[in-house]
Write a protein that holds these residues in place. Structure first.
Motif, PDB file in Angstrom:
ATOM      1  N   ALA A  16     -34.649  14.563  -3.903  1.00 13.66           N
ATOM      2  CA  ALA A  16     -34.430  13.141  -3.684  1.00 13.66           C
ATOM      3  C   ALA A  16     -33.069  12.885  -3.052  1.00 13.66           C
ATOM      4  CB  ALA A  16     -34.544  12.384  -5.005  1.00 13.66           C
ATOM      5  N   HIS A  17     -32.055  13.599  -3.547  1.00 19.68           N
ATOM      6  CA  HIS A  17     -30.666  13.310  -3.177  1.00 19.68           C
ATOM      7  C   HIS A  17     -29.994  14.574  -2.646  1.00 19.68           C
ATOM      8  CE1 HIS A  17     -31.669  10.597  -6.704  1.00 19.68           C
ATOM      9  NE2 HIS A  17     -31.604   9.769  -5.668  1.00 19.68           N
ATOM     10  N   ALA A  18     -28.785  14.386  -2.121  1.00 22.06           N
ATOM     11  CA  ALA A  18     -28.128  15.480  -1.413  1.00 22.06           C
ATOM     12  C   ALA A  18     -27.748  16.649  -2.317  1.00 22.06           C
ATOM     13  CB  ALA A  18     -26.882  14.949  -0.704  1.00 22.06           C
ATOM     14  N   GLY A  19     -27.441  16.391  -3.590  1.00 22.68           N
ATOM     15  CA  GLY A  19     -26.975  17.481  -4.436  1.00 22.68           C
ATOM     16  C   GLY A  19     -28.048  18.144  -5.267  1.00 22.68           C
ATOM     17  N   ASP A  20     -29.200  17.511  -5.410  1.00 23.72           N
ATOM     18  CA  ASP A  20     -30.185  17.977  -6.388  1.00 23.72           C
ATOM     19  C   ASP A  20     -30.576  19.438  -6.182  1.00 23.72           C
ATOM     20  OD1 ASP A  20     -30.236  15.403  -7.437  1.00 23.72           O
ATOM     21  OD2 ASP A  20     -31.954  14.796  -6.224  1.00 23.72           O
ATOM     22  N   PHE A  21     -30.784  19.832  -4.942  1.00 19.57           N
ATOM     23  CA  PHE A  21     -31.277  21.191  -4.700  1.00 19.57           C
ATOM     24  C   PHE A  21     -30.257  22.242  -5.094  1.00 19.57           C
ATOM     25  CE2 PHE A  21     -28.933  22.631  -0.929  1.00 19.57           C
ATOM     26  CZ  PHE A  21     -28.403  21.428  -0.433  1.00 19.57           C
ATOM     27  N   TRP A  23     -27.815  22.073  -7.744  1.00 17.57           N
ATOM     28  CA  TRP A  23     -27.726  22.281  -9.193  1.00 17.57           C
ATOM     29  C   TRP A  23     -28.971  22.970  -9.728  1.00 17.57           C
ATOM     30  CZ3 TRP A  23     -23.058  20.964  -8.788  1.00 17.57           C
ATOM     31  CH2 TRP A  23     -22.675  19.798  -8.132  1.00 17.57           C
ATOM     32  N   ARG A  24     -30.118  22.552  -9.244  1.00 19.30           N
ATOM     33  CA  ARG A  24     -31.380  22.880  -9.913  1.00 19.30           C
ATOM     34  C   ARG A  24     -32.109  24.058  -9.317  1.00 19.30           C
ATOM     35  NH1 ARG A  24     -30.977  16.724  -9.931  1.00 19.30           N
ATOM     36  NH2 ARG A  24     -29.851  16.595 -11.871  1.00 19.30           N
ATOM     37  N   ALA A  25     -31.877  24.347  -8.035  1.00 16.55           N
ATOM     38  CA  ALA A  25     -32.645  25.398  -7.385  1.00 16.55           C
ATOM     39  C   ALA A  25     -31.788  26.292  -6.498  1.00 16.55           C
ATOM     40  CB  ALA A  25     -33.772  24.783  -6.549  1.00 16.55           C
ATOM     41  N   GLY A  50     -26.611   6.174  -5.695  1.00 14.69           N
ATOM     42  CA  GLY A  50     -26.772   6.504  -7.105  1.00 14.69           C
ATOM     43  C   GLY A  50     -25.973   7.689  -7.594  1.00 14.69           C
ATOM     44  N   GLU A  51     -25.564   8.592  -6.699  1.00 12.04           N
ATOM     45  CA  GLU A  51     -24.921   9.812  -7.154  1.00 12.04           C
ATOM     46  C   GLU A  51     -23.629  10.060  -6.384  1.00 12.04           C
ATOM     47  OE1 GLU A  51     -27.959  12.878  -7.194  1.00 12.04           O
ATOM     48  OE2 GLU A  51     -29.182  11.748  -8.613  1.00 12.04           O
ATOM     49  N   SER A  52     -22.904   8.988  -6.092  1.00 10.50           N
ATOM     50  CA  SER A  52     -21.647   9.094  -5.350  1.00 10.50           C
ATOM     51  C   SER A  52     -20.615   8.123  -5.914  1.00 10.50           C
ATOM     52  CB  SER A  52     -21.884   8.798  -3.860  1.00 10.50           C
ATOM     53  OG  SER A  52     -22.865   9.635  -3.308  1.00 10.50           O
ATOM     54  N   TYR A 125     -34.336   8.555 -16.534  1.00  7.77           N
ATOM     55  CA  TYR A 125     -32.954   8.238 -16.150  1.00  7.77           C
ATOM     56  C   TYR A 125     -32.806   7.967 -14.663  1.00  7.77           C
ATOM     57  CZ  TYR A 125     -31.840  10.032 -20.749  1.00  7.77           C
ATOM     58  OH  TYR A 125     -31.801  10.240 -22.094  1.00  7.77           O
ATOM     59  N   ASN A 126     -33.802   8.377 -13.885  1.00  7.63           N
ATOM     60  CA  ASN A 126     -33.621   8.316 -12.437  1.00  7.63           C
ATOM     61  C   ASN A 126     -34.976   8.262 -11.744  1.00  7.63           C
ATOM     62  OD1 ASN A 126     -33.059   8.918  -9.693  1.00  7.63           O
ATOM     63  ND2 ASN A 126     -31.131   9.866 -10.301  1.00  7.63           N
ATOM     64  N   GLY A 127     -35.403   7.063 -11.378  1.00  4.58           N
ATOM     65  CA  GLY A 127     -36.729   6.899 -10.786  1.00  4.58           C
ATOM     66  C   GLY A 127     -36.887   7.534  -9.424  1.00  4.58           C
ATOM     67  N   ASP A 128     -35.774   7.810  -8.749  1.00  3.98           N
ATOM     68  CA  ASP A 128     -35.876   8.447  -7.431  1.00  3.98           C
ATOM     69  C   ASP A 128     -36.456   9.857  -7.540  1.00  3.98           C
ATOM     70  OD1 ASP A 128     -34.591   6.169  -6.574  1.00  3.98           O
ATOM     71  OD2 ASP A 128     -32.801   7.190  -5.805  1.00  3.98           O
ATOM     72  N   HIS A 129     -36.147  10.546  -8.642  1.00  2.00           N
ATOM     73  CA  HIS A 129     -36.598  11.937  -8.766  1.00  2.00           C
ATOM     74  C   HIS A 129     -38.119  12.038  -8.854  1.00  2.00           C
ATOM     75  CE1 HIS A 129     -32.324  13.040 -10.379  1.00  2.00           C
ATOM     76  NE2 HIS A 129     -32.360  12.937  -9.062  1.00  2.00           N
ATOM     77  N   PRO A 130     -38.767  11.289  -9.781  1.00  2.00           N
ATOM     78  CA  PRO A 130     -40.228  11.334  -9.781  1.00  2.00           C
ATOM     79  C   PRO A 130     -40.844  10.768  -8.507  1.00  2.00           C
ATOM     80  CG  PRO A 130     -39.405  10.045 -11.661  1.00  2.00           C
ATOM     81  CD  PRO A 130     -38.230  10.604 -10.961  1.00  2.00           C
TER      82      PRO A 130
HETATM   83 ZN   LIG Z   1     -30.697  13.265  -7.844  1.00  2.00          ZN
END
Ligand SMILES: [Zn+2]
Length: 247
Positions: A16-21, A23-25, A50-52, A125-130
């Motif tokens: 969804a966002h620039a950092g997600d990949f 941390w998680r993958a 949302g994340e800045s 916590y974050n509707g963008d992710h789903p």
């Molecule tokens: Zn995110």
């Protein structure tokens, strides 16, 4: 199991966002790249709203923040060995549209991924992710249809793995795959350090990798009490594993 494909395997990550990949993958991506595989990341947004938070508090404009987050994510992807594409679809909220899904179908058809990683379908916590996950999954199904009007060949059935959300218990996330990322953890940490906008996450995700590494070792054999430095990432499968041998 042998594959009919002669081209290198491809890993597709939809976030969804620039950092997600990162941390998680980040470990899965670095492992794929280290094996000589193609790794492609699609960021649906920059996480600009949302994340800045730090950049907003520092008085940056929306366009400045998007540029900052883009550069950070490009550096992180390069560190991991991945290509990256931004859809600039906006965040908070990330709005699901048929146009975005269609663009994702184009990515599936072009990349023909062997494995797909995305967010879990629940995140209170974050509707963008789903929302990103729903679009990623819908596009995968559409890309399989011979009658869907998009360039390229119909997609096969690449397995989908959900990567670990920030609040796993609240997201119905119970790991059923533990990936050993020890060999590439230094690279993942370097990629995390490409994201100073979210510096508070660096140690958190280092500690998480240690905990998942402990669990990985516990599930790999009788090693209780033995020293080890295994680092792990957790995943959930959406579809059944296909195999001729139970393992
Ligand atoms: Zn995110």
């Amino acid at each position: 199991m042998t594959s009919a494909k002669t081209t290198p395997r491809t890993l597709l990550v939809i976030s969804a966002h620039a950092g997600d990949f990162v941390w998680r993958a980040g470990g899965a991506i670095a492992l794929a790249a280290a094996r000589g595989e193609r790794a492609k990341v699609v960021c649906l947004s920059f996480g600009e709203r949302g994340e800045s938070a730090g950049a907003w508090r520092a008085g940056r404009t929306l366009d400045e923040i998007k540029a900052i987050r883009r550069e950070e994510a490009e550096n992180a992807a390069a560190t991991l060995g991945a290509e990256i594409e931004f859809f600039d679809a906006g965040d908070y909220p990330l709005v699901e549209t048929t146009e975005l899904v269609d663009r994702l179908v184009g990515v599936y058809r072009e990349a023909a991924p062997d494995v797909v990683l995305t967010h879990p379908l629940a995140d209170p916590y974050n509707g963008d992710h789903p929302a990103a996950a729903r679009m990623a999954l819908q596009a995968r199904v559409l890309a399989q249809a011979a009658g869907y009007d998009a360039p390229g060949e119909p997609l096969g059935a690449p397995p989908v793995f959900f990567f670990e959300p920030h609040q796993p218990e609240q997201c119905d996330f119970k790991p059923d795959v533990l990936l050993d990322i020890t060999a590439v953890f230094d690279r993942k940490r370097k990629a995390m350090e490409c994201l100073p906008a979210q510096q508070h996450m660096w140690d958190y995700y280092t500690d998480l990798a240690k905990r998942r590494g402990v669990q990985l070792r516990r599930n790999a054999g009788p090693n209780l009490g033995l020293p080890h430095d295994t680092m792990g990432e957790a995943y959930m499968r959406l579809y059944p594993q296909v195999t001729g041998v139970l393992e």
